[in-house]
Write a protein that holds these residues in place. Structure first.
Motif, PDB file in Angstrom:
ATOM      1  N   TRP A   1      -1.786 -19.843  -0.564  1.00  0.00           N
ATOM      2  CA  TRP A   1      -0.714 -20.751  -0.966  1.00  0.00           C
ATOM      3  C   TRP A   1      -0.896 -21.303  -2.375  1.00  0.00           C
TER       4      TRP A   1
ATOM      5  N   TYR B   1      -9.666 -18.557   7.640  1.00  0.00           N
ATOM      6  CA  TYR B   1      -8.357 -18.591   8.331  1.00  0.00           C
ATOM      7  C   TYR B   1      -7.802 -17.170   8.503  1.00  0.00           C
TER       8      TYR B   1
ATOM      9  N   ASP C   1      -5.081 -32.179   8.433  1.00  0.00           N
ATOM     10  CA  ASP C   1      -5.899 -32.259   9.644  1.00  0.00           C
ATOM     11  C   ASP C   1      -6.696 -33.553   9.833  1.00  0.00           C
TER      12      ASP C   1
ATOM     13  N   GLY D   1      -0.396 -30.688   9.171  1.00  0.00           N
ATOM     14  CA  GLY D   1      -0.953 -29.881   8.088  1.00  0.00           C
ATOM     15  C   GLY D   1      -2.031 -30.626   7.325  1.00  0.00           C
TER      16      GLY D   1
ATOM     17  N   TRP E   1       3.113 -22.982   7.769  1.00  0.00           N
ATOM     18  CA  TRP E   1       3.641 -23.379   6.449  1.00  0.00           C
ATOM     19  C   TRP E   1       2.979 -22.624   5.321  1.00  0.00           C
ATOM     20  N   ASP E   2       1.741 -22.164   5.537  1.00  0.00           N
ATOM     21  CA  ASP E   2       1.117 -21.282   4.541  1.00  0.00           C
ATOM     22  C   ASP E   2       2.006 -20.066   4.317  1.00  0.00           C
TER      23      ASP E   2
ATOM     24  N   GLN F   1       3.961 -26.992  12.810  1.00  0.00           N
ATOM     25  CA  GLN F   1       3.465 -27.423  11.488  1.00  0.00           C
ATOM     26  C   GLN F   1       4.654 -27.845  10.616  1.00  0.00           C
TER      27      GLN F   1
ATOM     28  N   TYR G   1     -11.609 -32.550   2.272  1.00  0.00           N
ATOM     29  CA  TYR G   1     -10.388 -32.014   2.852  1.00  0.00           C
ATOM     30  C   TYR G   1      -9.168 -32.898   2.601  1.00  0.00           C
ATOM     31  N   TRP G   2      -8.619 -33.591   3.604  1.00  0.00           N
ATOM     32  CA  TRP G   2      -7.410 -34.383   3.383  1.00  0.00           C
ATOM     33  C   TRP G   2      -7.725 -35.867   3.176  1.00  0.00           C
TER      34      TRP G   2
HETATM   35  C1  GLC Z   1      -5.944 -26.270   7.445  1.00  0.00           C
HETATM   36  C2  GLC Z   1      -4.953 -27.145   6.698  1.00  0.00           C
HETATM   37  C3  GLC Z   1      -3.560 -26.725   7.067  1.00  0.00           C
HETATM   38  C4  GLC Z   1      -3.374 -25.249   6.771  1.00  0.00           C
HETATM   39  C5  GLC Z   1      -4.469 -24.386   7.407  1.00  0.00           C
HETATM   40  C6  GLC Z   1      -4.459 -22.956   6.896  1.00  0.00           C
HETATM   41  O1  GLC Z   1      -5.868 -26.430   8.810  1.00  0.00           O
HETATM   42  O2  GLC Z   1      -5.158 -28.498   6.971  1.00  0.00           O
HETATM   43  O3  GLC Z   1      -2.599 -27.483   6.357  1.00  0.00           O
HETATM   44  O4  GLC Z   1      -2.132 -24.804   7.191  1.00  0.00           O
HETATM   45  O5  GLC Z   1      -5.726 -24.925   7.112  1.00  0.00           O
HETATM   46  O6  GLC Z   1      -4.536 -22.909   5.509  1.00  0.00           O
END
Ligand code: GLC
Length: 422
Positions: free
Chosen positions: A402, A31, A161, A159, A37-38, A103, A341-342
């Protein structure tokens, strides 16, 4: 195993390593940009040891706000070919280049906490940020609350995904025109821990549709292939409005409009109650169908001041079968996947918000238990992006901003624990 002081030190190092000057990346490689939100969590965590840098991160994020009030989910400050989809795919025409979606709006809540902890500059910083935060919340209320709860037009907005919540709505998207593209995420992280190709084709199809509709919210509302009311977004905006009202009062600003938003959302949250399954759930606004799954976002109900006894029963049951709570999907769900992941893993940031929700509602023992469980998880398994709830195995990206931020601001025994205000 590192002790508290060593972990505090390590968390500060991770944040410094991920600092790009004015903002942090969630983790290098996977990333490489600023995520919404991070960044808000990062600002809060950074402010525990460097208020100037923490506030600067919040300002950089809010400076990327669109004229409409939306604060985008990614800000592409410096082009990085290691990430897909980049600004050439989103084509938002915005400066700085950004994605076209938003987000979870945790920023106002983080600003409130930072304001309370910074007696020197806090009020002035909050004064500067207040109009932008309010414009963002107004955008949500205007563009996303047609059912009373907060709707998303892309799973990435939540957030969460690839959450099980989106399976039904995603199945109704036809991805056959997505064309050729190359994912980059699976070159950084094992593909078994990431969303599947079926998910990804649909994620990109939705980006193409938004681009073709020029990111026009009314057109997306009418024609969008995906529109789901999300408990996570709804409860987070509910808390964010309460916190925005607290900021407003500290600044001597009126709160009437914000209070009215809170009322609308309180009513809206009731539409997310799945009476058949007896828990909060995601609701597909295109079909009127519930997703039929209990996720960690449902447990944000206390954070939004909408908790109840039945949700406590679910929470206790899920806790009793998870060594490292809170799993992102009920382990009793047949789709539970402890590393994907989620769809199973435990995420420190959601634990933080659930814990704060307990605290705000006077359940301090529950807040303390969850905080301690999260601290143990990080102490035993490091600052990973997320963790296997069964054995704590660290997963996804490592040295994650985070996770370091919530350690410093909430999970660490040395964290300030400022939450109250009025
Ligand atoms: C992924 C997560 C998301 C987060 C991003 C960067 O897309 O699902 O919540 O903001 O990664 O960490």
């Amino acid at each position: 195993m590192l002790n508290t002081q060593e972990l505090d030190q390590r968390a500060r190092e991770i944040i410094r390593q991920n600092d790009m000057g004015g903002y942090t990346v969630p983790t290098h490689g996977l990333y490489p940009y600023q995520w919404n939100w991070d960044s808000a969590f990062s600002a809060w965590g950074t402010a525990t040891f460097d208020t100037t840098t923490g506030w600067a991160e919040m300002e950089t994020l809010m400076n990327a706000q669109w004229d409409t009030g939306m604060v985008p989910h990614i800000v592409f400050h410096k082009l990085d070919p290691g990430y897909f989809p980049g600004p050439d795919v989103w084509q938002t025409g915005h400066t700085p280049p950004t994605s076209g979606i938003t987000q979870p709006p945790v920023a106002a809540s983080m600003v409130k906490l930072m304001m309370l902890d910074d007696s020197e500059n806090g009020l002035q910083k909050a004064r500067d940020l207040f109009p932008k935060l309010k414009a963002w919340h107004a955008w949500f209320m205007r563009e996303r609350c047609e059912s009373g709860a907060v709707a998303i037009m892309h799973p990435w907005e939540s957030g969460r995904d690839n959450a099980r919540d989106w399976d039904g709505a995603m199945a109704n998207i036809d991805p056959s025109n997505v064309g050729e593209y190359t994912r980059r995420d699976t070159s950084h992280v094992d593909s078994s821990m990431r969303p599947t190709k079926e998910d990804y084709d649909r994620f990109i199809t939705l980006v193409h549709q938004g681009r073709d509709l020029h990111w026009d919210q009314s057109k997306i509302r009418e024609q969008g292939y995906f529109r789901v009311a999300c408990p996570g977004m709804t409860f987070i905006l509910m808390r964010a409005n309460l916190d925005l009202a607290i900021i407003a009062k500290s600044l001597g600003e009126p709160t009437d409009e914000i209070d009215a938003w809170s009322e609308t959302l309180q009513k809206g949250a009731t539409t997310l109650w799945n009476a058949e399954r007896q828990h909060y759930d995601s609701l597909d606004l295109r079909t009127g169908e519930f997703a039929g799954c209990l996720s960690n976002a449902s447990f944000l109900c206390w954070y939004g001041d909408a908790g109840n006894d039945t949700m406590f029963e679910h929470y206790e049951r899920v806790l009793s079968i998870s060594k490292y709570p809170v799993p992102s999907l009920d382990p009793a769900d047949p789709h539970f996947d402890s590393l994907r992941y989620w769809r199973g893993p435990t995420w420190g940031i959601i634990n933080t918000l659930i814990g704060q929700g307990f605290h705000y509602n006077g359940y301090d023992d529950k807040a303390t238990t969850l905080r301690k469980a999260t601290a143990d998880l990080i102490q035993e398994h490091g600052f990973a992006e997320y963790f296997d709830p069964n054995n704590g195995q660290p997963a996804g990206g490592s040295d994650f901003t985070w996770t370091a931020a919530i350690w410093l601001a909430w999970a660490s025994p040395s964290a300030p624990q400022t939450l109250d205000s009025e």
